[in-house]
Design a protein around this motif. Sequence first.
Motif, PDB file in Angstrom:
ATOM      1  N   HIS A   1       0.820  -1.210   0.000  1.00 46.87           N
ATOM      2  CA  HIS A   1       0.000   0.000   0.000  1.00 46.87           C
ATOM      3  C   HIS A   1       0.854   1.259   0.000  1.00 46.87           C
ATOM      4  O   HIS A   1       1.955   1.292   0.555  1.00 46.87           O
ATOM      5  CB  HIS A   1      -0.924  -0.001   1.225  1.00 46.87           C
ATOM      6  CG  HIS A   1      -2.010   1.021   1.170  1.00 46.87           C
ATOM      7  ND1 HIS A   1      -1.885   2.283   1.700  1.00 46.87           N
ATOM      8  CD2 HIS A   1      -3.259   0.969   0.621  1.00 46.87           C
ATOM      9  CE1 HIS A   1      -3.000   2.969   1.494  1.00 46.87           C
ATOM     10  NE2 HIS A   1      -3.852   2.192   0.840  1.00 46.87           N
ATOM     11  N   ASN A   2       0.303   2.307  -0.604  1.00 49.92           N
ATOM     12  CA  ASN A   2       1.018   3.580  -0.707  1.00 49.92           C
ATOM     13  C   ASN A   2       1.463   4.113   0.646  1.00 49.92           C
ATOM     14  O   ASN A   2       2.532   4.735   0.762  1.00 49.92           O
ATOM     15  CB  ASN A   2       0.125   4.607  -1.412  1.00 49.92           C
ATOM     16  CG  ASN A   2       0.764   5.981  -1.504  1.00 49.92           C
ATOM     17  OD1 ASN A   2       0.547   6.822  -0.633  1.00 49.92           O
ATOM     18  ND2 ASN A   2       1.534   6.196  -2.550  1.00 49.92           N
ATOM     19  N   SER A   3       0.692   3.904   1.693  1.00 49.25           N
ATOM     20  CA  SER A   3       1.051   4.415   3.016  1.00 49.25           C
ATOM     21  C   SER A   3       2.361   3.820   3.513  1.00 49.25           C
ATOM     22  O   SER A   3       3.169   4.509   4.157  1.00 49.25           O
ATOM     23  CB  SER A   3      -0.062   4.129   4.022  1.00 49.25           C
ATOM     24  OG  SER A   3      -0.360   2.741   4.075  1.00 49.25           O
ATOM     25  N   ALA A   4       2.603   2.546   3.221  1.00 49.55           N
ATOM     26  CA  ALA A   4       3.863   1.916   3.612  1.00 49.55           C
ATOM     27  C   ALA A   4       5.010   2.469   2.780  1.00 49.55           C
ATOM     28  O   ALA A   4       6.123   2.672   3.297  1.00 49.55           O
ATOM     29  CB  ALA A   4       3.775   0.403   3.468  1.00 49.55           C
ATOM     30  N   LEU A   5       4.767   2.718   1.499  1.00 46.71           N
ATOM     31  CA  LEU A   5       5.803   3.304   0.647  1.00 46.71           C
ATOM     32  C   LEU A   5       6.207   4.684   1.150  1.00 46.71           C
ATOM     33  O   LEU A   5       7.396   5.015   1.216  1.00 46.71           O
ATOM     34  CB  LEU A   5       5.304   3.410  -0.795  1.00 46.71           C
ATOM     35  CG  LEU A   5       5.102   2.114  -1.566  1.00 46.71           C
ATOM     36  CD1 LEU A   5       4.550   2.423  -2.965  1.00 46.71           C
ATOM     37  CD2 LEU A   5       6.400   1.335  -1.679  1.00 46.71           C
ATOM     38  N   VAL A   6       5.225   5.495   1.486  1.00 49.03           N
ATOM     39  CA  VAL A   6       5.513   6.847   1.971  1.00 49.03           C
ATOM     40  C   VAL A   6       6.267   6.782   3.298  1.00 49.03           C
ATOM     41  O   VAL A   6       7.230   7.521   3.517  1.00 49.03           O
ATOM     42  CB  VAL A   6       4.211   7.650   2.120  1.00 49.03           C
ATOM     43  CG1 VAL A   6       4.467   8.984   2.831  1.00 49.03           C
ATOM     44  CG2 VAL A   6       3.592   7.903   0.746  1.00 49.03           C
TER      45      VAL A   6
ATOM     46  N   VAL B   1      -2.707   1.486  -9.778  1.00 49.71           N
ATOM     47  CA  VAL B   1      -2.189   0.211 -10.276  1.00 49.71           C
ATOM     48  C   VAL B   1      -1.317   0.506 -11.491  1.00 49.71           C
ATOM     49  O   VAL B   1      -1.434   1.569 -12.114  1.00 49.71           O
ATOM     50  CB  VAL B   1      -3.330  -0.765 -10.678  1.00 49.71           C
ATOM     51  CG1 VAL B   1      -4.100  -1.226  -9.458  1.00 49.71           C
ATOM     52  CG2 VAL B   1      -4.271  -0.118 -11.685  1.00 49.71           C
ATOM     53  N   PRO B   2      -0.420  -0.401 -11.860  1.00 53.71           N
ATOM     54  CA  PRO B   2       0.442  -0.160 -13.027  1.00 53.71           C
ATOM     55  C   PRO B   2      -0.374   0.011 -14.304  1.00 53.71           C
ATOM     56  O   PRO B   2      -1.492  -0.505 -14.431  1.00 53.71           O
ATOM     57  CB  PRO B   2       1.313  -1.425 -13.093  1.00 53.71           C
ATOM     58  CG  PRO B   2       1.286  -1.985 -11.709  1.00 53.71           C
ATOM     59  CD  PRO B   2      -0.068  -1.650 -11.163  1.00 53.71           C
ATOM     60  N   GLU B   3       0.196   0.766 -15.263  1.00 58.16           N
ATOM     61  CA  GLU B   3      -0.452   0.932 -16.558  1.00 58.16           C
ATOM     62  C   GLU B   3      -0.721  -0.448 -17.178  1.00 58.16           C
ATOM     63  O   GLU B   3       0.106  -1.349 -17.101  1.00 58.16           O
ATOM     64  CB  GLU B   3       0.448   1.752 -17.486  1.00 58.16           C
ATOM     65  CG  GLU B   3       0.507   3.228 -17.134  1.00 58.16           C
ATOM     66  CD  GLU B   3      -0.779   3.966 -17.433  1.00 58.16           C
ATOM     67  OE1 GLU B   3      -1.714   3.349 -17.963  1.00 58.16           O
ATOM     68  OE2 GLU B   3      -0.854   5.169 -17.125  1.00 58.16           O
TER      69      GLU B   3
ATOM     70  N   GLU C   1       1.223  -7.401   2.938  1.00 56.56           N
ATOM     71  CA  GLU C   1      -0.189  -7.288   3.303  1.00 56.56           C
ATOM     72  C   GLU C   1      -0.754  -8.689   3.509  1.00 56.56           C
ATOM     73  O   GLU C   1      -0.353  -9.630   2.820  1.00 56.56           O
ATOM     74  CB  GLU C   1      -0.979  -6.560   2.219  1.00 56.56           C
ATOM     75  CG  GLU C   1      -0.574  -5.103   2.054  1.00 56.56           C
ATOM     76  CD  GLU C   1      -1.401  -4.365   1.015  1.00 56.56           C
ATOM     77  OE1 GLU C   1      -2.601  -4.694   0.861  1.00 56.56           O
ATOM     78  OE2 GLU C   1      -0.855  -3.456   0.363  1.00 56.56           O
ATOM     79  N   GLY C   2      -1.681  -8.811   4.456  1.00 50.81           N
ATOM     80  CA  GLY C   2      -2.340 -10.095   4.661  1.00 50.81           C
ATOM     81  C   GLY C   2      -3.177 -10.450   3.451  1.00 50.81           C
ATOM     82  O   GLY C   2      -2.914 -11.429   2.747  1.00 50.81           O
ATOM     83  N   VAL C   3      -4.203  -9.636   3.182  1.00 48.03           N
ATOM     84  CA  VAL C   3      -4.962  -9.698   1.939  1.00 48.03           C
ATOM     85  C   VAL C   3      -4.624  -8.434   1.161  1.00 48.03           C
ATOM     86  O   VAL C   3      -4.801  -7.324   1.674  1.00 48.03           O
ATOM     87  CB  VAL C   3      -6.484  -9.767   2.199  1.00 48.03           C
ATOM     88  CG1 VAL C   3      -7.253  -9.652   0.887  1.00 48.03           C
ATOM     89  CG2 VAL C   3      -6.849 -11.064   2.911  1.00 48.03           C
ATOM     90  N   TYR C   4      -4.136  -8.595  -0.067  1.00 43.85           N
ATOM     91  CA  TYR C   4      -3.700  -7.429  -0.843  1.00 43.85           C
ATOM     92  C   TYR C   4      -4.903  -6.647  -1.356  1.00 43.85           C
ATOM     93  O   TYR C   4      -5.821  -7.193  -1.963  1.00 43.85           O
ATOM     94  CB  TYR C   4      -2.772  -7.867  -1.977  1.00 43.85           C
ATOM     95  CG  TYR C   4      -1.380  -8.119  -1.460  1.00 43.85           C
ATOM     96  CD1 TYR C   4      -0.448  -7.097  -1.392  1.00 43.85           C
ATOM     97  CD2 TYR C   4      -1.025  -9.365  -0.956  1.00 43.85           C
ATOM     98  CE1 TYR C   4       0.820  -7.305  -0.861  1.00 43.85           C
ATOM     99  CE2 TYR C   4       0.237  -9.594  -0.419  1.00 43.85           C
ATOM    100  CZ  TYR C   4       1.154  -8.546  -0.382  1.00 43.85           C
ATOM    101  OH  TYR C   4       2.403  -8.760   0.169  1.00 43.85           O
ATOM    102  N   SER C   5      -4.862  -5.344  -1.096  1.00 42.86           N
ATOM    103  CA  SER C   5      -6.029  -4.497  -1.304  1.00 42.86           C
ATOM    104  C   SER C   5      -6.414  -4.324  -2.763  1.00 42.86           C
ATOM    105  O   SER C   5      -7.573  -4.035  -3.068  1.00 42.86           O
ATOM    106  CB  SER C   5      -5.783  -3.112  -0.679  1.00 42.86           C
ATOM    107  OG  SER C   5      -4.664  -2.477  -1.286  1.00 42.86           O
ATOM    108  N   MET C   6      -5.462  -4.462  -3.683  1.00 42.98           N
ATOM    109  CA  MET C   6      -5.767  -4.298  -5.098  1.00 42.98           C
ATOM    110  C   MET C   6      -5.955  -5.635  -5.817  1.00 42.98           C
ATOM    111  O   MET C   6      -6.595  -5.685  -6.870  1.00 42.98           O
ATOM    112  CB  MET C   6      -4.658  -3.514  -5.806  1.00 42.98           C
ATOM    113  CG  MET C   6      -4.589  -2.051  -5.414  1.00 42.98           C
ATOM    114  SD  MET C   6      -6.061  -1.158  -5.936  1.00 42.98           S
ATOM    115  CE  MET C   6      -5.761   0.423  -5.133  1.00 42.98           C
TER     116      MET C   6
END
Length: 465
Positions: free
Chosen positions: A184-189, A408-410, A228-233
């Motif tokens: 998730h973006n929050s972990a990246l930030v 998500v990626p292009e 992540e336990g269950v990946y959000s995307m």
Amino acid sequence: MTGRRKEGDPSLVRDQVLSFMKDHARAGAQRRQTRAPSPSVAHAATAFSDLPEYKQIMAQETAGELLGIGNPFFRSHEGAASATTVVDGRSLINFASYDYLGFNRHPEVLRASKDAIERYGISASASRVVAGERPAHHELEEKLASFYEAEAAVVFVSGYLTNVTTIGTLLGPEDLILHDEFIHNSALVGAKLSGAHRRWFRHNDVAELEKILQSTEGRYRRVLVVVEGVYSMDGDIADLPKLIELKSRFGFWLMVDEAHALGVIGKTGRGTSEHTGCNPRDVDIWMGTLSKTTASCGGYIAGSKALVTLLKGAAGGFVYSVGLAPALAASARTALELIDREPERVARMQSNGKLFFELARARGLDTGVSVGCSVIPLIVGDSMRAAQLSNDLLAAGINVMPIIHPAVPEGLARLRFFITSEHTPQQIEFTVATTAEKLQALVSRNFGVGSVDIEAVLRRMAGES
């Protein structure tokens, strides 16, 4: 597969739009540099409208307008959203809600929230360190700790903030953070702000993670692995047994984000550890959000007493932020208690996820790597097609949101269906059948980025410069 792209290839058209945006922004910057300075303002700040990030958003909107695609985002819901919702006066089947177990309107959850408001008011009114501490915080933290068989837990005012401030507190420039590429973006930030070295490994590829650990062993003060336990995307599940085995050999901290796993997987909804048969005490940092299954807002960390003591004393997102609203703490605690008392909700949600997944696969829909639990994506690929499909389903009485770049990626644009315990089999069957039909109609029309009149986009953007 690689190779030369032909004229009309959607990815080529998209790249032309993005390339134009970058050139447009560069040209604008050059023009500003050559202009004579204003007599009154010698050094004007860059206009937000000249930023390339803004240009990218406007290019997407312009292309959408040319294709007649209404903006599918920021739809206003006129009441509590769960398996159904109301938008613009229309009742819709809803697959855009995190209310996995239907607690958002549960009478006991509402009563707990109302009672807390009567006793404590709306806000904690201060940081918990100085004057914002309330019994409701302790009660929630004790319940969360017991849920993960942990020594202690701490709650924050935001799930996003929880990742940012926890990672930023524990790691620094001498350390290494390894994370799944789809984290998730929050972990990246949080990783970026920590100043630590950062490397990603391919999604759910524990073998590649092991190679990175071998190549970096002994080079850093501390090492954190985040999954992540269950990946959000994508809706698949981390390989927790293998991660714990690697942890026993390499001695890193393991952090698992349970935002979409709490109350969702495991026989009694205990999440990833229960689902995989692992001892929850083998995970150093359990992180999660209160806005999904527990129908509240905020985030939490569960782990050792030392970890929680450190975060309460040094994490800026805790020390310098207002305490979680007591009503939110009370409602989240009650939801956790209901998971224990009403296990049929967990079973019903899991059954609904399985039904949706099996029907979608039977209709030839691309569900990616999802295992069919709380999150089931429908991979469309083309961002414009995903947005139009969302609008077509809205017209048919179904609310589901598109996920496009940069979320998500292009090339991996999708609709993301959130499954709840409150959906009926009839709603699920209707939704899958309608989605398959609407998608096939768009494919038959070759509707998407490749349909964009690129010259019209360029003229429109040039006219706005």
